[in-house]
Design an enzyme around this catalytic site. Structure first.
Site, PDB file in Angstrom:
ATOM      1  N   LYS A  13       1.955  -2.232   4.452  1.00 54.21           N
ATOM      2  CA  LYS A  13       1.889  -1.911   5.881  1.00 54.21           C
ATOM      3  C   LYS A  13       0.827  -2.756   6.588  1.00 54.21           C
ATOM      4  O   LYS A  13       1.065  -3.311   7.652  1.00 54.21           O
ATOM      5  CB  LYS A  13       1.566  -0.422   6.089  1.00 54.21           C
ATOM      6  CG  LYS A  13       2.570   0.534   5.460  1.00 54.21           C
ATOM      7  CD  LYS A  13       2.247   1.995   5.794  1.00 54.21           C
ATOM      8  CE  LYS A  13       0.932   2.510   5.247  1.00 54.21           C
ATOM      9  NZ  LYS A  13       0.890   2.607   3.777  1.00 54.21           N
ATOM     10  N   ARG A  87       0.379  10.640   9.216  1.00 55.95           N
ATOM     11  CA  ARG A  87       0.601  10.933   7.804  1.00 55.95           C
ATOM     12  C   ARG A  87       0.992  12.382   7.572  1.00 55.95           C
ATOM     13  O   ARG A  87       1.228  12.770   6.439  1.00 55.95           O
ATOM     14  CB  ARG A  87      -0.672  10.639   7.018  1.00 55.95           C
ATOM     15  CG  ARG A  87      -0.715   9.262   6.330  1.00 55.95           C
ATOM     16  CD  ARG A  87      -2.099   9.124   5.728  1.00 55.95           C
ATOM     17  NE  ARG A  87      -2.222   8.250   4.615  1.00 55.95           N
ATOM     18  CZ  ARG A  87      -2.673   6.991   4.682  1.00 55.95           C
ATOM     19  NH1 ARG A  87      -2.919   6.430   5.835  1.00 55.95           N
ATOM     20  NH2 ARG A  87      -2.862   6.300   3.572  1.00 55.95           N
ATOM     21  N   ARG A 126      -4.704  -5.922  -6.323  1.00 59.30           N
ATOM     22  CA  ARG A 126      -5.570  -6.179  -5.160  1.00 59.30           C
ATOM     23  C   ARG A 126      -7.040  -5.936  -5.540  1.00 59.30           C
ATOM     24  O   ARG A 126      -7.923  -6.719  -5.190  1.00 59.30           O
ATOM     25  CB  ARG A 126      -5.139  -5.233  -4.025  1.00 59.30           C
ATOM     26  CG  ARG A 126      -6.040  -5.186  -2.825  1.00 59.30           C
ATOM     27  CD  ARG A 126      -5.400  -4.405  -1.690  1.00 59.30           C
ATOM     28  NE  ARG A 126      -5.547  -2.962  -1.819  1.00 59.30           N
ATOM     29  CZ  ARG A 126      -4.923  -2.060  -1.059  1.00 59.30           C
ATOM     30  NH1 ARG A 126      -4.083  -2.452  -0.123  1.00 59.30           N
ATOM     31  NH2 ARG A 126      -5.130  -0.772  -1.215  1.00 59.30           N
ATOM     32  N   ARG A 138     -12.176  -1.413  -2.921  1.00 52.64           N
ATOM     33  CA  ARG A 138     -12.044  -0.098  -2.303  1.00 52.64           C
ATOM     34  C   ARG A 138     -12.306   1.005  -3.320  1.00 52.64           C
ATOM     35  O   ARG A 138     -11.809   0.942  -4.444  1.00 52.64           O
ATOM     36  CB  ARG A 138     -10.630   0.070  -1.723  1.00 52.64           C
ATOM     37  CG  ARG A 138     -10.476  -0.546  -0.354  1.00 52.64           C
ATOM     38  CD  ARG A 138      -9.072  -0.462   0.148  1.00 52.64           C
ATOM     39  NE  ARG A 138      -8.495   0.885   0.136  1.00 52.64           N
ATOM     40  CZ  ARG A 138      -7.404   1.223   0.823  1.00 52.64           C
ATOM     41  NH1 ARG A 138      -6.797   0.326   1.575  1.00 52.64           N
ATOM     42  NH2 ARG A 138      -6.935   2.447   0.747  1.00 52.64           N
ATOM     43  N   ARG A 149      -3.152   9.509  -4.145  1.00 56.17           N
ATOM     44  CA  ARG A 149      -2.647   9.004  -2.859  1.00 56.17           C
ATOM     45  C   ARG A 149      -1.115   9.063  -2.827  1.00 56.17           C
ATOM     46  O   ARG A 149      -0.525   9.375  -1.799  1.00 56.17           O
ATOM     47  CB  ARG A 149      -3.145   7.572  -2.629  1.00 56.17           C
ATOM     48  CG  ARG A 149      -4.635   7.544  -2.252  1.00 56.17           C
ATOM     49  CD  ARG A 149      -5.302   6.226  -2.610  1.00 56.17           C
ATOM     50  NE  ARG A 149      -4.847   5.118  -1.805  1.00 56.17           N
ATOM     51  CZ  ARG A 149      -5.083   3.839  -2.103  1.00 56.17           C
ATOM     52  NH1 ARG A 149      -5.780   3.532  -3.193  1.00 56.17           N
ATOM     53  NH2 ARG A 149      -4.645   2.886  -1.331  1.00 56.17           N
TER      54      ARG A 149
END
Ligand code: AMP
Length: 193
Positions: A13, A87, A126, A138, A149
């Site tokens: 996204k 969300r 990532r 992160r 998540r």
């Protein structure tokens, strides 16, 4: 034109939103980026959300709706890309109300579909790239948080797919291809919207 990019963590996204900022002069509103900025600058709100985010759970509707409300008051340029928001159904309702207040509407909701194993591998990849480049990783890009998540996505966010489908606003894009291919598929949807 105002659009939502909907999809699980790691669907791409953010990457696609950045493209649209360049190609369509749109404004990317990523609640994840806003929350990370609050956390990094050590605001009271940032302190409240840090643990929740690191675990991979959702922060409260009240906090994220407040963040979005502030941003909608600014310049609208080529329109807004909602990235990682809404969300929950409560957030979706709040967004409808906020847009209506401004005399604006949602032009498209694009669901980016990617299978779960690809998501986990993308996110871990990532994190690995950032680590190798000496960049910050992160706090939620680890396997436990990724699973949390994903669960949050299926439990709280996936119902939005049915909601926007019923409103006639939903388009589905295959998020598995190369970045350029996905970008082209999204442009096609927007050209028709
Ligand atoms: P993201 O960068 O979109 O993957 O978001 C990172 C984390 O920020 C999420 O796992 C949540 O903890 C939090 N977050 C971001 N956007 C929202 C939202 N709209 N509602 C609740 N929590 C959010």
């Amino acid at each position: 034109m105002n659009i939502i990019l909907l999809g699980p963590p790691g669907a791409g996204k953010g990457t696609q939103a950045s493209r649209l900022v360049e190609t369509r002069d749109m404004i990317q509103l990523s609640t994840g980026d806003m929350l990370r900025a609050a956390k990094d600058s050590g605001t009271e709100m940032g302190k409240i959300v840090a643990d929740v985010m690191a675990r991979g759970d959702l922060v409260t509707d009240e906090i994220v709706i407040g963040l979005i409300r502030e941003k909608l008051d600014g310049d609208t340029k080529g329109g807004f890309i909602f990235d990682g928001f809404p969300r929950t159904l409560a957030q979706a309702d709040a967004l409808d109300a906020l847009l209506a207040e401004k005399g604006e509407r949602l032009d498209a909701v694009i669901e980016m579909q990617v299978n779960d194993e690809t998501l986990v591998q993308r996110i871990l990849g990532r994190a690995e790239e950032a680590r190798a480049a000496g960049q910050a990783v992160r706090a939620d890009d680890n396997e436990d948080s990724i699973r949390t998540r994903l669960l949050a996505y299926y439990k709280q966010t996936a119902p939005l797919i049915g909601y926007y489908h019923a409103k006639g606003a939903l388009s589905v894009v295959d998020g598995l291809g190369e970045i350029d291919e996905v970008a082209a598929a999204i442009q096609k949807v927007l050209d028709k919207a």
